[in-house]
Design an enzyme around this catalytic site. Structure first.
Site, mmCIF file in Angstrom:
data_model
loop_
_atom_site.group_PDB
_atom_site.id
_atom_site.type_symbol
_atom_site.label_atom_id
_atom_site.label_comp_id
_atom_site.label_asym_id
_atom_site.label_seq_id
_atom_site.Cartn_x
_atom_site.Cartn_y
_atom_site.Cartn_z
ATOM 1 N N LYS A 27 0.841 -0.987 0.064
ATOM 2 C CA LYS A 27 -0.047 0.021 0.102
ATOM 3 C C LYS A 27 1.000 0.962 0.092
ATOM 4 O O LYS A 27 1.471 1.493 0.945
ATOM 5 C CB LYS A 27 -1.105 0.001 1.083
ATOM 6 C CG LYS A 27 -1.965 1.095 1.240
ATOM 7 C CD LYS A 27 -3.036 1.149 2.333
ATOM 8 C CE LYS A 27 -3.949 1.854 2.038
ATOM 9 N NZ LYS A 27 -3.903 3.274 1.910
ATOM 10 N N ARG A 83 -9.183 10.438 -7.092
ATOM 11 C CA ARG A 83 -10.030 9.529 -6.282
ATOM 12 C C ARG A 83 -11.237 10.331 -5.889
ATOM 13 O O ARG A 83 -12.481 9.723 -5.856
ATOM 14 C CB ARG A 83 -9.568 9.088 -4.955
ATOM 15 C CG ARG A 83 -10.398 9.283 -3.856
ATOM 16 C CD ARG A 83 -10.243 7.919 -2.857
ATOM 17 N NE ARG A 83 -10.908 7.773 -1.950
ATOM 18 C CZ ARG A 83 -10.594 7.612 -0.609
ATOM 19 N NH1 ARG A 83 -9.304 7.363 -0.294
ATOM 20 N NH2 ARG A 83 -11.584 7.729 0.269
ATOM 21 N N PHE A 86 -1.942 -0.675 -10.246
ATOM 22 C CA PHE A 86 -2.600 -1.920 -9.461
ATOM 23 C C PHE A 86 -3.828 -2.497 -10.066
ATOM 24 O O PHE A 86 -4.132 -3.570 -9.549
ATOM 25 C CB PHE A 86 -2.420 -1.471 -7.940
ATOM 26 C CG PHE A 86 -3.358 -0.335 -7.942
ATOM 27 C CD1 PHE A 86 -4.772 -0.597 -7.802
ATOM 28 C CD2 PHE A 86 -2.963 0.847 -7.380
ATOM 29 C CE1 PHE A 86 -5.534 0.610 -7.280
ATOM 30 C CE2 PHE A 86 -3.768 1.878 -6.944
ATOM 31 C CZ PHE A 86 -5.033 1.800 -6.908
ATOM 32 N N ARG A 88 -17.417 -0.732 0.971
ATOM 33 C CA ARG A 88 -17.892 -2.033 1.870
ATOM 34 C C ARG A 88 -18.370 -2.909 0.870
ATOM 35 O O ARG A 88 -19.565 -3.420 0.852
ATOM 36 C CB ARG A 88 -18.958 -1.625 2.753
ATOM 37 C CG ARG A 88 -18.175 -0.829 3.935
ATOM 38 C CD ARG A 88 -19.113 -0.630 5.138
ATOM 39 N NE ARG A 88 -18.458 0.487 6.037
ATOM 40 C CZ ARG A 88 -17.197 0.293 6.585
ATOM 41 N NH1 ARG A 88 -16.857 -1.074 6.832
ATOM 42 N NH2 ARG A 88 -16.610 1.361 7.099
HETATM 43 P P1 ATP Z 1 -5.720 5.856 3.658
HETATM 44 O O1 ATP Z 1 -5.765 7.076 4.193
HETATM 45 O O2 ATP Z 1 -5.365 4.744 4.646
HETATM 46 O O3 ATP Z 1 -4.872 5.821 2.479
HETATM 47 P P2 ATP Z 1 -8.051 5.905 1.699
HETATM 48 O O4 ATP Z 1 -9.242 6.425 2.733
HETATM 49 O O5 ATP Z 1 -7.172 6.884 1.209
HETATM 50 O O6 ATP Z 1 -6.979 5.073 2.852
HETATM 51 P P3 ATP Z 1 -8.306 3.194 1.465
HETATM 52 O O7 ATP Z 1 -9.569 2.554 0.918
HETATM 53 O O8 ATP Z 1 -8.356 2.987 2.785
HETATM 54 O O9 ATP Z 1 -8.573 4.833 0.901
HETATM 55 O O10 ATP Z 1 -7.279 2.649 0.706
HETATM 56 C C1 ATP Z 1 -7.272 2.544 -0.855
HETATM 57 C C2 ATP Z 1 -6.441 3.799 -1.125
HETATM 58 O O11 ATP Z 1 -5.157 3.381 -0.969
HETATM 59 C C3 ATP Z 1 -6.767 3.786 -2.674
HETATM 60 O O12 ATP Z 1 -7.465 4.871 -2.987
HETATM 61 C C4 ATP Z 1 -5.114 4.233 -3.275
HETATM 62 O O13 ATP Z 1 -5.114 5.614 -3.257
HETATM 63 C C5 ATP Z 1 -4.261 3.692 -2.152
HETATM 64 N N1 ATP Z 1 -3.346 2.862 -2.528
HETATM 65 C C6 ATP Z 1 -2.161 2.390 -2.380
HETATM 66 N N2 ATP Z 1 -1.551 1.244 -2.818
HETATM 67 C C7 ATP Z 1 -2.624 0.542 -3.274
HETATM 68 C C8 ATP Z 1 -2.672 -0.643 -4.138
HETATM 69 N N3 ATP Z 1 -1.617 -1.412 -4.168
HETATM 70 N N4 ATP Z 1 -4.065 -1.036 -4.444
HETATM 71 C C9 ATP Z 1 -4.830 -0.199 -3.942
HETATM 72 N N5 ATP Z 1 -4.988 0.915 -3.545
HETATM 73 C C10 ATP Z 1 -3.891 1.326 -3.197
#
Ligand code: ATP
Length: 580
Positions: free
Chosen positions: A271, A291, A362, A438
């Site tokens: 990640k 996003r 990814f 979800r």
């Molecule tokens: P966080 O604040 O923990 O980054 P988030 O709220 O942005 O979380 P999550 O659903 O928790 O979003 O995590 C998905 C996000 O992580 C994605 O929107 C992407 O930007 C990031 N990401 C980083 N590496 C990856 C990966 N290998 N596959 C998918 N998403 C990834």
């Protein structure tokens, strides 16, 4: 449709905070709307004239709107500014001035939804010389035909301040009510299904949500429903150039939980700490979305030659993370560092050199005229491995491990953290690409930060519906006898209910207000709260020199004394610990 009908709807929506009532009001309006007006009505309900992800915005400044008002009502600029100061809302000012004016002129043309929509849209499209005068003319044309309430909502829409509290979910449900028989019981504020069931209804809602996820455009979804009912949604599909709502992950506490949630074996990805970049290629051009569906193609043009050279395919949608790195050392940089590039409007080329990004692919959603959303994760991963030629610091694939062996996965997780990445994302190999959080399929593994105990030392009065509440709270941490600012929190507090609400918190804090300046109040440090967050960052904005990323208020800590407030030493310790 007359604009008046829409205004009546705005008013009705303004007068209730009940979600179901709002849904009912909107569904009634949509039912009444003919095919020829549906897109305009849906957009104006949301206060927009372009899809939410479109780069083009209404972008009208308050000063210009005030000027137009001066020219229409024939009062002095000072009078408008004076009233504006008093009311704090230019929409209200427009309503008052037009009310007074109405007694003098009676030549008004009926305003239609189409006319209002067209004028606002045309105004947003204006560029170049003489724009200001042309804009004033377009607004004046509307305001001089408007009745007081119409003037109010036109002005609010122009200023992007409609704020009638309709979120995506409400529009989606209202659309569902237009195609599924739902009985709204006003007295009980409940819905019943005389000729159906909740289960079937939920399926309809899911279908509409799906169509929305693919287009992010309720105009398109509503038009398809009007045209052919639910069947019409089958024609709504992925479109190159339009952003898709991304797939997101839920949290897992440990590897075991991750595996039981996505199945064994699973695909584990590093990640990365960058930002999501959805890349669309079609007709030899590229469009990039964040996003949050912002179009940032212009800010990241330097990526185009890289994509041209290292990705095969005449059209595609790739899901990627853009990660910043230091051009001198090659070391990866945390997201906050590159985040400034996202909104940047000037010196774009310069900053692209100073803060370059590497694309990490990814996922793939669409490839060479084929929709890949219904393909298994495993196959989508295989496809990106085929079409992307990796090149360090330009474009790479996320580092992966397919396994169910806890030991191997633990090592992979450790490696990811040691290299400075956020953690891992575990992915179900058999899952299709589904928008939203979800939805099952992806879970994230990240070290959890311990919550902080902080004191509230200031706050801001809210806006719109929240004007009588304090709605954003300044947090302080202890240093000797002082409390230093370490961020602001507005998340975690409810609008209503039994838990901690804005109203309750305002009641507790009001007697502690020491001074006020505009919307901002200083509060005597007394109330301790527990705050969770994702990361401690260095920050020049706050007195402590630190800020919290994604702070969330977990609740009051009445059980603690002021002395128990976390101090700078703990903040520094946690900051260093997370760096490791
Ligand atoms: P966080 O604040 O923990 O980054 P988030 O709220 O942005 O979380 P999550 O659903 O928790 O979003 O995590 C998905 C996000 O992580 C994605 O929107 C992407 O930007 C990031 N990401 C980083 N590496 C990856 C990966 N290998 N596959 C998918 N998403 C990834």
């Amino acid at each position: 449709m007359d604009y008046k009908e829409l205004v009546e709807t705005y008013n009705a929506l303004d007068n209730t905070s009940k979600r179901l009532e709002k849904t009912n009001i909107i569904s009634k309006l949509i039912k009444k709307t003919g095919k020829e007006d549906i897109i305009e009505v849906i957009y104006l309900l949301q206060g927009i004239v372009f899809p939410i992800w479109d780069e083009r915005k209404i972008g009208m400044g308050s000063k210009l709107a005030a000027k137009a008002l001066v020219s229409v009502v024939g009062v002095s600029n000072d009078k408008v500014v004076g009233l504006w100061r008093k009311e704090g809302d230019l929409g209200k000012v427009a309503e008052i001035l037009i009310t007074n004016k109405k007694q003098r002129t009676l030549h008004r043309q009926k305003l239609t939804v189409k006319k209002v929509f067209e004028n606002i849209r045309n105004l947003a499209l204006l560029e170049g010389k003489g724009t200001v005068d042309k804009k004033i003319r377009l607004i004046s044309e509307l305001l001089s035909s408007a009745d007081p309430k119409e003037a109010r909502f036109i002005t609010k829409t122009l200023l992007d301040k409609l704020r009638i509290g309709i979120r995506e979910g409400i529009i989606r449900d209202a659309l569902a009510w237009t195609v599924y028989d739902v009985d709204y019981d006003e007295k009980e504020n409940k819905i019943h299904f005389k000729n159906g069931s909740r289960e079937e209804y939920n399926k309809v809602v899911a279908k509409i949500q799906h169509a929305y996820n693919l287009t992010n455009d309720f105009g398109v979804v509503a038009a398809s429903l009007k045209e052919k009912g639910l069947k019409g949604l089958e024609y709504v599909s992925v479109t190159l150039g339009k952003p898709i709502n991304p797939m997101l992950a839920i949290k897992a506490d440990d590897i075991k939980e991750a595996l039981s949630s996505v199945g064994k074996p699973a695909l584990f990805d590093y990640k990365l700490d960058g930002f999501r970049l959805q890349i669309h290629k079609f007709n030899n051009k590229y469009v990039f979305f964040t996003r949050r569906l912002e179009n940032i193609t212009n800010q990241f043009k330097e990526l185009i030659p890289i994509l041209n050279k290292y990705v095969k395919g005449k059209n595609y949608i790739l899901d990627t993370e853009a990660v910043g790195y230091d051009p001198k050392t090659g070391n990866y940089l945390p997201f906050q560092k590159v985040s400034q590039r996202i909104k940047r409007k000037y010196d774009i080329e310069k900053i692209a050199k100073e803060l370059p990004v590497e694309i990490t692919v990814f996922d793939v959603i669409y490839y060479n005229n084929k929709n890949y959303m219904n393909e298994k994760q495993e196959n989508r991963r295989k496809l990106i491995e085929k079409i992307v030629k990796e090149k360090d610091k330009k474009i790479v694939l996320t580092k992966k491990l397919i396994s169910s062996d806890i030991k191997k996965i633990e090592k992979f997780y450790d490696d990811a953290l040691r290299k400075g990445h956020e953690g891992l994302i575990a992915k179900n190999l058999n899952k299709e690409y589904v928008s939203g959080r979800r939805v099952g399929g992806w879970v994230k593994l990240k070290p959890v930060m311990e919550p902080l105990q902080l004191v509230i030392i200031g706050a801001d009065w809210g806006e719109g519906k929240r004007t009588t509440w304090l709605s954003s709270f300044i947090l302080g941490c202890k240093k000797g006898n002082e409390f230093l600012e370490i961020g602001k929190v507005g998340t975690g507090i409810k609008e209503k209910g039994d838990e901690l609400t804005f109203k309750k918190l305002t009641k507790i804090l009001k007697p502690l207000i020491e001074s006020e300046k505009g919307r901002h109040v200083m509060i005597k440090p007394k109330i301790l709260v527990e705050v969770s967050y994702e990361e401690i960052q260095r920050s020049p904005t706050y007195g402590s020199g630190y800020a919290l990323r994604f702070p969330r208020l977990n609740g009051l800590r009445n059980d603690l004394r002021l002395d128990d407030c976390d101090d700078m030493a703990r903040i520094e310790r946690l900051y260093k610990k997370q760096k490791k």
